[in-house]
Design a protein around this motif. Structure first.
Motif, mmCIF file in Angstrom:
data_model
loop_
_atom_site.group_PDB
_atom_site.id
_atom_site.type_symbol
_atom_site.label_atom_id
_atom_site.label_comp_id
_atom_site.label_asym_id
_atom_site.label_seq_id
_atom_site.Cartn_x
_atom_site.Cartn_y
_atom_site.Cartn_z
ATOM 1 N N LEU A 157 -1.561 8.184 5.525
ATOM 2 C CA LEU A 157 -2.392 9.389 5.464
ATOM 3 C C LEU A 157 -2.214 10.253 6.711
ATOM 4 C CD1 LEU A 157 -5.713 7.754 4.188
ATOM 5 C CD2 LEU A 157 -3.864 8.765 2.821
ATOM 6 N N ALA A 158 -2.128 11.568 6.502
ATOM 7 C CA ALA A 158 -2.050 12.515 7.613
ATOM 8 C C ALA A 158 -3.381 12.531 8.362
ATOM 9 C CB ALA A 158 -1.730 13.916 7.087
ATOM 10 N N PRO A 159 -3.357 12.836 9.668
ATOM 11 C CA PRO A 159 -4.605 12.891 10.440
ATOM 12 C C PRO A 159 -5.633 13.855 9.841
ATOM 13 C CG PRO A 159 -2.717 13.005 11.908
ATOM 14 C CD PRO A 159 -2.189 13.095 10.501
ATOM 15 N N ASP A 160 -5.164 14.929 9.210
ATOM 16 C CA ASP A 160 -6.065 15.931 8.617
ATOM 17 C C ASP A 160 -6.097 15.846 7.086
ATOM 18 O OD1 ASP A 160 -3.454 16.785 8.245
ATOM 19 O OD2 ASP A 160 -3.873 18.879 8.748
ATOM 20 N N VAL A 161 -5.866 14.657 6.528
ATOM 21 C CA VAL A 161 -5.855 14.454 5.082
ATOM 22 C C VAL A 161 -7.149 14.979 4.445
ATOM 23 C CG1 VAL A 161 -6.832 12.109 5.181
ATOM 24 C CG2 VAL A 161 -5.365 12.752 3.256
ATOM 25 N N GLU A 162 -7.014 15.516 3.243
ATOM 26 C CA GLU A 162 -8.168 15.873 2.400
ATOM 27 C C GLU A 162 -8.074 15.019 1.143
ATOM 28 O OE1 GLU A 162 -8.492 20.019 1.574
ATOM 29 O OE2 GLU A 162 -8.666 20.551 3.693
ATOM 30 N N TRP A 163 -9.021 14.126 0.949
ATOM 31 C CA TRP A 163 -9.021 13.136 -0.134
ATOM 32 C C TRP A 163 -10.219 13.430 -1.013
ATOM 33 C CZ3 TRP A 163 -5.625 8.873 -0.559
ATOM 34 C CH2 TRP A 163 -5.962 7.925 -1.530
ATOM 35 N N THR A 164 -9.973 13.880 -2.247
ATOM 36 C CA THR A 164 -11.070 14.303 -3.125
ATOM 37 C C THR A 164 -11.242 13.352 -4.297
ATOM 38 O OG1 THR A 164 -10.704 16.600 -2.502
ATOM 39 C CG2 THR A 164 -11.970 16.203 -4.523
ATOM 40 N N GLU A 165 -12.425 12.755 -4.358
ATOM 41 C CA GLU A 165 -12.842 11.948 -5.493
ATOM 42 C C GLU A 165 -13.572 12.885 -6.455
ATOM 43 O OE1 GLU A 165 -12.369 8.375 -5.780
ATOM 44 O OE2 GLU A 165 -11.022 8.728 -4.098
ATOM 45 N N MET A 166 -13.277 12.782 -7.733
ATOM 46 C CA MET A 166 -13.726 13.720 -8.760
ATOM 47 C C MET A 166 -15.247 13.801 -8.878
ATOM 48 S SD MET A 166 -12.321 13.704 -12.630
ATOM 49 C CE MET A 166 -12.929 14.843 -13.850
ATOM 50 N N ALA A 167 -15.733 15.012 -9.147
ATOM 51 C CA ALA A 167 -17.154 15.215 -9.442
ATOM 52 C C ALA A 167 -17.548 14.288 -10.586
ATOM 53 C CB ALA A 167 -17.415 16.668 -9.809
ATOM 54 N N VAL B 221 2.495 15.345 -0.327
ATOM 55 C CA VAL B 221 3.067 14.603 0.795
ATOM 56 C C VAL B 221 3.934 15.549 1.615
ATOM 57 C CG1 VAL B 221 4.519 12.640 1.464
ATOM 58 C CG2 VAL B 221 3.081 12.487 -0.593
ATOM 59 N N ARG B 222 3.630 15.623 2.914
ATOM 60 C CA ARG B 222 4.429 16.437 3.837
ATOM 61 C C ARG B 222 4.762 15.614 5.064
ATOM 62 N NH1 ARG B 222 0.369 21.013 3.336
ATOM 63 N NH2 ARG B 222 1.042 21.924 1.370
ATOM 64 N N GLY B 223 6.006 15.688 5.483
ATOM 65 C CA GLY B 223 6.406 14.983 6.698
ATOM 66 C C GLY B 223 6.177 13.486 6.624
ATOM 67 N N GLY B 224 6.281 12.924 5.449
ATOM 68 C CA GLY B 224 6.128 11.484 5.285
ATOM 69 C C GLY B 224 4.692 10.992 5.256
ATOM 70 N N LEU B 225 3.714 11.912 5.144
ATOM 71 C CA LEU B 225 2.300 11.527 5.106
ATOM 72 C C LEU B 225 1.576 12.255 3.976
ATOM 73 C CD1 LEU B 225 1.500 11.681 8.930
ATOM 74 C CD2 LEU B 225 1.784 9.604 7.543
ATOM 75 N N ILE B 226 0.580 11.607 3.419
ATOM 76 C CA ILE B 226 -0.247 12.214 2.373
ATOM 77 C C ILE B 226 -1.202 13.192 3.045
ATOM 78 C CG2 ILE B 226 -2.024 11.780 0.626
ATOM 79 C CD1 ILE B 226 -0.644 8.918 0.341
ATOM 80 N N VAL B 227 -1.103 14.469 2.665
ATOM 81 C CA VAL B 227 -1.996 15.481 3.239
ATOM 82 C C VAL B 227 -3.141 15.830 2.298
ATOM 83 C CG1 VAL B 227 -0.252 16.455 4.779
ATOM 84 C CG2 VAL B 227 -0.546 17.431 2.485
#
Length: 140
Positions: free
Chosen positions: A37-47, A117-123
């Motif tokens: 995971l990227a340091p600034d990852v945004e991970w959204t679980e569905m409403a 995924v950018r730069g080898g990390l999940i953003v």
């Protein structure tokens, strides 16, 4: 396409990064999961999902999503079946299996996940799931 384990472990290809995330999750290896995971990852679980919302930072994702799932469910696993890759976008068709600890009711529900995924990390991550089936397993 076959990879030796060293190539896979260090690959920055979007599908490989996402696959490492699923393997880490299934193994309960939160450190390995955070490493995808990227340091600034945004991970959204569905409403409508019990953990609905957007979580940021690798620690935020593991403490507010993965650890909570482990508290409420036995054997929570996301089984990744099919990958559709378009550049930095990876869509995974999968299913969740688990048994709710409070009710003893099992789930086996289809799900779609969209990763960027950018730069080898999940953003970015966004979950799509039949939330009613999950909630039904949580109620007597």
């Amino acid at each position: 396409m076959a990879h030796d384990s060293t190539d896979f472990a260090t690959s920055t290809a979007p599908a490989d990064v996402v696959r490492r995330q699923y393997l880490a999750s299934a193994a309960g290896d939160l450190a390995a999961l955070r490493a995808t995971l990227a340091p600034d990852v945004e991970w959204t679980e569905m409403a409508g999902f019990p953990l609905a919302g957007t979580y940021r930072t690798p620690d935020g994702v593991t403490s507010h999503v993965m650890e909570k799932l482990g508290q409420d469910w036995d054997g929570w696993t996301a089984h990744d079946d099919t990958y559709v890759v378009d550049g930095e976008n990876v869509v995974v068709l999968a299913r969740y299996t688990a048994t709710n600890k409070s009710t003893g009711k099992p789930i086996d529900v289809r799900v779609a996940h969209h990763f960027v995924v950018r730069g080898g990390l999940i953003v970015r991550f966004e979950q799509f799931v039949d939330t009613a089936l999950v909630r039904d397993a949580m109620t007597d």
